[in-house]
Design a protein around this motif. Structure first.
Motif, PDB file in Angstrom:
ATOM      1  N   LYS A  47       0.831  -1.208   0.000  1.00  0.00           N
ATOM      2  CA  LYS A  47       0.000   0.000   0.000  1.00  0.00           C
ATOM      3  C   LYS A  47       0.860   1.250   0.000  1.00  0.00           C
ATOM      4  N   SER A  48       1.898   1.255   0.829  1.00  0.00           N
ATOM      5  CA  SER A  48       2.787   2.420   0.894  1.00  0.00           C
ATOM      6  C   SER A  48       3.557   2.607  -0.403  1.00  0.00           C
ATOM      7  N   LEU A  75      -4.668  11.959  -8.996  1.00  0.00           N
ATOM      8  CA  LEU A  75      -4.482  10.540  -8.702  1.00  0.00           C
ATOM      9  C   LEU A  75      -4.254  10.315  -7.208  1.00  0.00           C
ATOM     10  N   LEU A  76      -3.330  11.074  -6.651  1.00  0.00           N
ATOM     11  CA  LEU A  76      -3.015  10.936  -5.227  1.00  0.00           C
ATOM     12  C   LEU A  76      -4.156  11.431  -4.352  1.00  0.00           C
ATOM     13  N   ALA A  77      -4.824  12.495  -4.773  1.00  0.00           N
ATOM     14  CA  ALA A  77      -5.944  13.032  -3.993  1.00  0.00           C
ATOM     15  C   ALA A  77      -7.099  12.034  -3.940  1.00  0.00           C
ATOM     16  N   VAL A  78      -7.424  11.435  -5.065  1.00  0.00           N
ATOM     17  CA  VAL A  78      -8.484  10.431  -5.103  1.00  0.00           C
ATOM     18  C   VAL A  78      -8.090   9.231  -4.248  1.00  0.00           C
ATOM     19  N   ASN A  79      -6.811   8.859  -4.314  1.00  0.00           N
ATOM     20  CA  ASN A  79      -6.315   7.733  -3.520  1.00  0.00           C
ATOM     21  C   ASN A  79      -6.508   7.981  -2.029  1.00  0.00           C
ATOM     22  N   PHE A  80      -6.056   9.121  -1.540  1.00  0.00           N
ATOM     23  CA  PHE A  80      -6.182   9.429  -0.115  1.00  0.00           C
ATOM     24  C   PHE A  80      -7.640   9.560   0.318  1.00  0.00           C
ATOM     25  N   LEU A  81      -8.443  10.187  -0.512  1.00  0.00           N
ATOM     26  CA  LEU A  81      -9.847  10.406  -0.174  1.00  0.00           C
ATOM     27  C   LEU A  81     -10.597   9.084  -0.037  1.00  0.00           C
ATOM     28  N   ALA A 132      -8.421   5.173  -7.654  1.00  0.00           N
ATOM     29  CA  ALA A 132      -9.647   4.950  -6.885  1.00  0.00           C
ATOM     30  C   ALA A 132      -9.803   3.522  -6.369  1.00  0.00           C
ATOM     31  N   ILE A 133      -9.738   2.550  -7.231  1.00  0.00           N
ATOM     32  CA  ILE A 133     -10.037   1.171  -6.825  1.00  0.00           C
ATOM     33  C   ILE A 133      -9.035   0.621  -5.806  1.00  0.00           C
ATOM     34  N   PRO A 134      -7.706   0.780  -6.016  1.00  0.00           N
ATOM     35  CA  PRO A 134      -6.795   0.268  -4.987  1.00  0.00           C
ATOM     36  C   PRO A 134      -6.990   0.942  -3.628  1.00  0.00           C
ATOM     37  N   ALA A 135      -7.270   2.227  -3.634  1.00  0.00           N
ATOM     38  CA  ALA A 135      -7.487   2.928  -2.361  1.00  0.00           C
ATOM     39  C   ALA A 135      -8.757   2.446  -1.678  1.00  0.00           C
ATOM     40  N   ALA A 136      -9.796   2.198  -2.477  1.00  0.00           N
ATOM     41  CA  ALA A 136     -11.041   1.683  -1.904  1.00  0.00           C
ATOM     42  C   ALA A 136     -10.858   0.287  -1.333  1.00  0.00           C
ATOM     43  N   CYS A 137      -9.873  -0.436  -1.816  1.00  0.00           N
ATOM     44  CA  CYS A 137      -9.582  -1.775  -1.287  1.00  0.00           C
ATOM     45  C   CYS A 137      -8.625  -1.714  -0.098  1.00  0.00           C
TER      46      CYS A 137
END
Length: 169
Positions: A47-48, A75-81, A132-137
């Protein structure tokens, strides 16, 4: 049946409770708990790595998709959110399917998503499949791993969590 009309007496309930406690105590502070710590450390390091790889690819993403810094930052903003939003709703999923199934299912989804993101395509595909998808997982996975470590350890909990957090490195 006893006086209260219950099928179980107080003695039966305490005997069953004691058997369960002995079974849980046998699991705690060793064995499979350490496997969860090692797997969780690997999960957190992946993840990191995904999260910290964005600045490395800024220029190549800008050149390949013809976009500017602000769009790459999305990309990073969507990931963190999405990581934060899905992390807060993770207990619902964990209570429904369990920690182990939650980590395996979401790990499979995020892996497939990152593989799709590596294929050539439009910018929105990269935003969806790499942001989006990896962050949601990863949000629910992190909550599931920390819950499992909390469940498996009682006396060595501090050591287990320190080893788990090594993945953030």
């Amino acid at each position: 049946m006893d006086i209260t009309g219950s099928a179980y007496s107080i003695q039966d309930l305490t005997t069953k409770s004691t058997k369960y406690k002995k079974k849980v105590e046998k699991w705690q502070d060793g064995g499979f708990g350490w496997v969860i710590v090692i797997a969780g450390t690997v999960l957190i390091s992946i993840k990191s790595t995904v999260e910290k790889s964005y600045p490395i690819f800024y220029r190549s993403i800008m050149e390949e998709f013809g976009i500017n810094y602000a769009q790459v930052s999305q990309l990073l903003a969507v990931n963190f959110l999405l990581y934060a939003i899905t992390g807060t709703s993770a207990p619902l999923l964990i209570n429904k399917i369990g920690c182990r199934k939650c980590v395996m299912l979401l790990g499979t989804i995020s892996t497939a998503s990152c593989l799709v993101a590596s294929l050539p395509g439009a910018y929105w595909t990269l935003l969806l499949c790499y942001g989006a998808i990896p962050a949601a997982c990863f949000g629910p996975q992190f909550v599931a791993v920390t819950s499992a470590v909390n469940m498996y350890f009682s006396t060595k909990k501090t050591l287990a969590f320190q080893l788990l957090m090594l993945g953030f490195g």
